[in-house]
Design a protein around this motif. Structure first.
Motif, mmCIF file in Angstrom:
data_model
loop_
_atom_site.group_PDB
_atom_site.id
_atom_site.type_symbol
_atom_site.label_atom_id
_atom_site.label_comp_id
_atom_site.label_asym_id
_atom_site.label_seq_id
_atom_site.Cartn_x
_atom_site.Cartn_y
_atom_site.Cartn_z
ATOM 1 N N THR A 87 42.142 44.394 43.811
ATOM 2 C CA THR A 87 42.694 44.595 42.472
ATOM 3 C C THR A 87 42.199 45.858 41.781
ATOM 4 O O THR A 87 43.006 46.709 41.377
ATOM 5 C CB THR A 87 42.377 43.370 41.596
ATOM 6 O OG1 THR A 87 42.987 42.211 42.179
ATOM 7 C CG2 THR A 87 42.928 43.567 40.182
ATOM 8 N N ARG A 103 44.465 49.176 41.304
ATOM 9 C CA ARG A 103 44.918 49.500 39.950
ATOM 10 C C ARG A 103 44.472 50.916 39.560
ATOM 11 O O ARG A 103 45.223 51.661 38.923
ATOM 12 C CB ARG A 103 44.377 48.476 38.954
ATOM 13 C CG ARG A 103 45.050 48.520 37.587
ATOM 14 C CD ARG A 103 44.346 47.574 36.623
ATOM 15 N NE ARG A 103 44.523 46.187 37.012
ATOM 16 C CZ ARG A 103 45.548 45.441 36.640
ATOM 17 N NH1 ARG A 103 46.497 45.964 35.888
ATOM 18 N NH2 ARG A 103 45.636 44.185 37.010
ATOM 19 N N ASN A 107 47.052 53.748 38.429
ATOM 20 C CA ASN A 107 46.925 54.299 37.077
ATOM 21 C C ASN A 107 46.721 55.813 37.095
ATOM 22 O O ASN A 107 47.183 56.524 36.200
ATOM 23 C CB ASN A 107 45.763 53.634 36.345
ATOM 24 C CG ASN A 107 46.051 52.189 35.973
ATOM 25 O OD1 ASN A 107 47.206 51.750 36.039
ATOM 26 N ND2 ASN A 107 45.027 51.448 35.593
ATOM 27 N N GLY A 115 53.888 55.001 31.773
ATOM 28 C CA GLY A 115 54.182 53.688 32.339
ATOM 29 C C GLY A 115 55.015 53.715 33.601
ATOM 30 O O GLY A 115 55.468 52.662 34.058
ATOM 31 N N MET A 127 52.052 45.762 43.009
ATOM 32 C CA MET A 127 52.285 46.231 41.639
ATOM 33 C C MET A 127 53.038 45.185 40.824
ATOM 34 O O MET A 127 52.734 44.957 39.655
ATOM 35 C CB MET A 127 53.088 47.534 41.662
ATOM 36 C CG MET A 127 52.298 48.769 42.071
ATOM 37 S SD MET A 127 53.354 50.228 42.220
ATOM 38 C CE MET A 127 54.212 50.194 40.646
ATOM 39 N N TYR A 167 50.747 43.994 37.678
ATOM 40 C CA TYR A 167 51.167 44.531 36.390
ATOM 41 C C TYR A 167 52.079 43.563 35.624
ATOM 42 O O TYR A 167 52.741 43.943 34.662
ATOM 43 C CB TYR A 167 51.850 45.885 36.568
ATOM 44 C CG TYR A 167 50.863 46.980 36.919
ATOM 45 C CD1 TYR A 167 50.279 47.760 35.931
ATOM 46 C CD2 TYR A 167 50.481 47.196 38.235
ATOM 47 C CE1 TYR A 167 49.351 48.750 36.245
ATOM 48 C CE2 TYR A 167 49.550 48.175 38.571
ATOM 49 C CZ TYR A 167 48.991 48.946 37.563
ATOM 50 O OH TYR A 167 48.061 49.923 37.880
ATOM 51 N N ARG A 172 54.930 41.897 36.147
ATOM 52 C CA ARG A 172 56.374 42.059 35.999
ATOM 53 C C ARG A 172 57.081 40.709 35.939
ATOM 54 O O ARG A 172 58.173 40.599 35.384
ATOM 55 C CB ARG A 172 56.934 42.899 37.151
ATOM 56 C CG ARG A 172 56.330 44.293 37.218
ATOM 57 C CD ARG A 172 56.969 45.133 38.305
ATOM 58 N NE ARG A 172 58.293 45.595 37.938
ATOM 59 C CZ ARG A 172 59.024 46.419 38.698
ATOM 60 N NH1 ARG A 172 58.548 46.823 39.863
ATOM 61 N NH2 ARG A 172 60.221 46.809 38.300
#
Length: 370
Positions: A240, A244, A248, A254, A279, A283, A285
């Protein structure tokens, strides 16, 4: 079990008809029937041919006593054609690997973190936590895909083979009290796809006693177990925090370009599909965006010929350690040239080159002060 029953068992287990055996071994169906019915026994040369076709050792047919239970192969998706022959080949390679370890007195102990729980309550949280623990205990670092194969083979004692079979999107695993833990991967897949398959099958090895208590359950993993294995694979290969951070760093307003996502896939040595699904979950979704993620995956696959900038080499059918043990056993006189050639699937002429190479005997390196 007498030899005629063993011959019949081996043929049936390999899924071959009498006609197919005739075509592959050059032994008539009438002779095969007589062998299997105990009317007469095959000659040694005939037995060797049948053993090669059935992916068995000659010793299997000559053994006395009852037939012992054989390891079952757990498939993600069992091939529709020649599944029994693929399984027999896989298990024969595992048996040969075990023989090499015994002859060289160099058996690698199985060093895999045990998983706890029960099949009913085991969930995604446990799969994610197991992935984290495996990554830490095996010291795989922030990019496990770069070292997972070598660590499992050389450190953990897992026997990993690559064969060519259909469908390409499947893999298999097996556990035996004799040869330990083993994984079968498809040589057709790219390395980054094989990394996912390896991590996926590793979950099955770790949770074997949780989901598969009896031989009757060992054929195809259930849907729930497969989803847990996929969850485990994602979190093992793309931890993780490191994942990430990588995403990022490439994000603007975004959004991340497909070109950057292929960079992330290369960095973690996973497929672009795995990156997009990781992702999707990390994130938040959500399930409503699943259709969009699938569209992104389709778009990425169309762009792959332009953006997939990494090389892929087809793996050897057997591990480097298997090959090294075979050479060591042959040079020590533990196996004949003929068997050495059989184990490495080479000609006797090619095998002789290993014999002709002179290796210094007894040379050592001083490690501690003399």
């Amino acid at each position: 079990m007498p030899i005629h029953d063993r011959l019949k068992h081996a043929r049936q287990r390999s899924g071959l008809s009498g006609k197919q055996v005739k075509e592959r071994a050059g032994i008539s169906e009438s002779s095969l029937s007589e062998f299997e019915n105990g009317k007469r026994e095959p000659s040694l040369s005939q037995l060797q041919k049948l053993a090669a076709v059935y992916r068995r050792s000659v010793a299997f047919f000559l053994a006395e006593g009852p037939l012992t239970s054989e390891p079952a192969v757990l498939w993600r998706m069992r091939p529709a054609q020649e599944a029994e022959q693929i399984e027999a080949h896989f298990l024969r390679l595992c048996e040969q690997y075990h023989n090499l370890e015994m002859w060289c007195d160099d058996r690698a102990p199985i060093c895999l973190p045990p998983a706890a729980g029960d099949a009913v309550s085991y969930g995604y949280a446990q799969a994610e936590e197991l992935a984290k623990r495996v990554r830490q205990e095996l010291q795989l670092g922030d990019r496990p895909g770069l070292s997972l194969l070598a660590t499992l083979e050389e450190v953990c004692g897992v026997k990993i083979f690559h064969l060519d079979f259909e469908p390409s999107g499947t893999a298999a695993s097996a556990v035996s009290e004799t040869f330990g833990a083993a994984v079968l991967l498809n040589v057709r897949n790219a390395r980054w796809r094989r990394n996912h398959d390896l991590a996926h099958e590793l979950f099955h090895l770790l949770t074997w006693r949780i989901f598969h208590h009896t031989p009757e359950t060992l054929l195809i993993a259930g849907e729930a177990e497969e989803k847990l294995a996929t969850c485990f694979a994602r979190h093992l290969l793309m931890p993780t925090d490191p994942f990430r951070t990588a995403v990022n760093a490439r994000m603007h307003d975004g959004k991340v370009s497909f070109e950057s996502l292929f960079d992330v896939a290369r960095e973690f040595d996973v497929s672009i599909e795995s990156v997009l699904w990781q992702m999707h979950f990390l994130y938040g979704r959500g399930p409503d965006a699943a259709a969009q993620t699938k569209q992104d995956i389709d778009r990425a696959k169309r762009l792959a010929p332009l953006l997939e900038d990494r090389e892929d080499q087809k793996p050897h059918p057997w591990p480097a350690r298997y090959h090294a043990l075979a050479v060591k056993a042959m040079r020590r006189g533990e196996m004949s040239i003929g068997r050495f050639a059989e184990y490495l699937n080479i000609t006797r002429h090619e095998a002789m080159r290993f014999v002709e190479q002179e290796v210094p005997d007894g040379e050592e390196v001083q490690v501690t002060p003399a």
